[in-house]
Design an enzyme around this catalytic site. Structure first.
Site, short mmCIF file in Angstrom:
data_model
loop_
_atom_site.label_atom_id
_atom_site.label_comp_id
_atom_site.label_asym_id
_atom_site.label_seq_id
_atom_site.Cartn_x
_atom_site.Cartn_y
_atom_site.Cartn_z
N ASP A 193 0.91 -1.14 0.00
CA ASP A 193 0.00 0.00 0.00
C ASP A 193 0.95 1.19 0.00
OD1 ASP A 193 -1.47 2.24 0.76
OD2 ASP A 193 -2.90 1.04 1.90
N HIS A 194 1.12 1.82 -1.16
CA HIS A 194 2.23 2.77 -1.27
C HIS A 194 2.08 3.95 -0.31
CE1 HIS A 194 -0.58 4.71 -4.02
NE2 HIS A 194 0.10 5.81 -3.86
N HIS A 230 -5.93 2.72 1.57
CA HIS A 230 -5.20 3.90 2.05
C HIS A 230 -5.91 4.58 3.24
CE1 HIS A 230 -3.29 3.10 -1.68
NE2 HIS A 230 -4.14 3.75 -2.43
#
Ligand code: NAD
Length: 482
Positions: free
Chosen positions: A178-179, A241
């Site tokens: 999950d960047h 996110h």
């Protein structure tokens, strides 16, 4: 001094957008910093028939803006090989294994393998099964698999996907990326919370009036219409996110900063989310043509159905149902074609119990992007006679040069994978709890698909999003509409 690591990467989806935009530059930066040097190789695979030369030229193009010299780019790209590969064809894995073994020998990699699945999740199970059954997983080194989002489309599909992957890899070999978790200011949340008594001691329902999370994009769906129309903002942004950010903002202090302890506390939050009253507490919206007619509405976008009911905007009130947090609404909003591209968190304190002065808002804003840093607004005395109060803002905002010089999220996360550190990756338990919450909202919306509020492109979403807060006597602190 950086220590060189040994690793063979096998990237599935090597011709894709993500690989060129993020992965090759991130690997190059690890190379320039010495984490990857002589003992690494990359095999790119995808359906297209590319030669090694062509693939290396694609890699060089991807790092053109950041390369230190042509020679450096040449040396780096010489570690890359390409294999045309259909992930469903078992024969192809034999060839892949031979190539992997020969590169392992050539660069003396000692069996360390990182499999990067940068393609549709529909293929994840097939790929991991083949990797295990056809002996691409080594005995002598580490084997780690990086999985891109989306991890399923609901709880049921994510369980199926997880079962398929864990048939071949253990949880501690799986890195669900999950960047956002690699972003500097997301990682800074725990530092700000737990290394400042001032903040730590006033971070609960006694002291806070609300937390507000805004992840807004100014672009529309662009060429992702086909995927997005089936997904929508809730699945695309909230499940991963937004809820990861909620968990970092409200988790208890971990016993120590280890992967297990951090994950344990994040999971406790995600499992304590109160089922919302969806009609009252969640708002969805879809962008329509901009007022000047220049920007298309969502339904006119390519590969989007003309009567689509997919939400391109979500706002909601999230409650963590524990004694410590029940009293603090966490307002979230995310959407496409909004007024500005920004990711930020606003944390607002209540006014003091005994208001000696006419105090204004005090709050902490964490700027995630494009700005990076934080601002703290406090009340001060107005200079001069009298005791009038005025706001002051203390800030620590990085300059553009500082932001540019900091490692990007993918670079940091890829380094974590090399180091075997899973702290900034989502554990299966977190993913499952998040899907459970999101499915509940989705199911409620599915019962009434007759209408969806529209918002003008370049706005901050439909009016219902503001009403969500005004009915609680609150307002969005970040309001570029005004
Ligand atoms: P893309 O469509 O640009 O690339 C997909 C890749 O998969 C291509 O290399 C294609 O050749 C390959 N492929 C498809 N079917 C194949 C098959 N049967 N056999 C072998 N190869 C096959 O997609 P992308 O934008 O690079 O994204 C990859 C993954 O990352 C997706 O799961 C996406 O949801 C996720 N992701 C992308 C971004 C982004 O910014 N692009 C951001 C977050 C997550």
């Amino acid at each position: 001094m950086s220590t060189e690591k040994k690793a063979l990467y096998i990237i599935f989806g090597a011709t894709g957008d993500l690989a060129s935009r993020k992965l090759y530059p991130a690997l190059y930066l690890l190379y320039t910093k010495g984490y990857l040097k002589d003992h690494f190789a990359v095999i790119g695979t995808a359906r297209r028939e590319w030669s090694d030369d062509y693939y290396q030229s694609v890699v060089k193009d991807a790092i053109d803006d950041i390369k230190e010299s042509d020679k450096d780019a040449e040396d780096f790209s010489s570690h890359f090989r390409y294999q045309s590969h259909n992930v469903k064809n078992s024969e192809h894995y034999h060839t892949l294994k031979d190539l992997a073994d020969s590169l392992d020998n050539k660069y003396n990699i000692e069996g360390n393998r990182i499999f990067y699945l940068s393609m549709s999740p529909a293929f994840f199970g097939t790929i991991t099964t083949h990797l295990r059954n056809q002996n691409l997983v080594t005995e002598n080194g580490f084997n780690r698999v990086i999985i891109e989002k989306p991890f399923g489309t609901d709880l049921k599909s994510s369980i199926k996907l997880n079962n398929e992957i864990t048939d071949s890899f253990d949880e501690d070999q799986i890195y669900r990326i999950d960047h956002y978790l690699g972003k500097e200011m997301i990682q800074a949340i725990l530092a700000l919370r737990f290394s400042n008594r001032l903040i730590k001691e006033s971070w609960d329902s006694e002291s806070l009036s609300s937390i507000q999370i805004t992840l807004s994009e100014d672009l529309g769906v662009e060429e992702r219409g086909e995927y997005y129309d089936k997904s929508g903002a809730l699945r695309d942004m909230v499940q991963n996110h937004v809820l990861q950010i909620v968990s970092l903002l409200t988790m208890d202090e971990p016993e120590s900063f280890t992967t297990d302890n951090v994950r344990k506390e994040k999971l406790a939050v995600l499992e304590s989310l109160k089922k919302p009253n969806v009609k009252e507490e969640f708002v969805r919206g879809q962008y329509k043509t901009s007022e000047d007619g220049k920007l298309k509405g969502y339904r006119e976008e390519e590969k989007v159905s003309a009567d689509s009911m997919t939400e391109t905007f979500v706002a909601g009130k999230v409650i963590v149902d524990t004694d410590k947090w029940r009293g603090v609404p966490i307002y979230i909003r995310t959407g496409k074609r909004m007024k500005e591209k920004t990711s930020r968190i606003d944390v607002l304190w209540k006014k003091t119990d005994h208001q000696l002065f006419d105090e204004g808002d005090s709050f902490l804003t964490i700027h995630i992007s494009p700005d990076e840093g934080f601002e703290l607004q406090l009340n001060d005395k107005q200079i001069g006679p009298g005791m009038d109060i005025c706001p002051v803002r203390l800030n620590s905002i990085c300059s553009k040069e500082e932001i540019k010089s900091k490692p990007e999220a993918y670079e940091k996360l890829l380094l974590d994978v090399l180091n075997g550190d899973e702290t900034h990756f989502a554990h299966w338990g977190e993913v499952a709890a998040s899907w459970k919450y999101v499915d509940y909202i989705r199911d409620a919306w599915n019962e009434n698909l007759d209408n969806i509020p529209f918002y003008s492109a370049c706005s901050m979403g439909p009016d219902e999003s503001d009403e969500l807060l005004t009915k609680d006597d609150q307002r969005w602190l970040y309001n570029p509409n005004v």
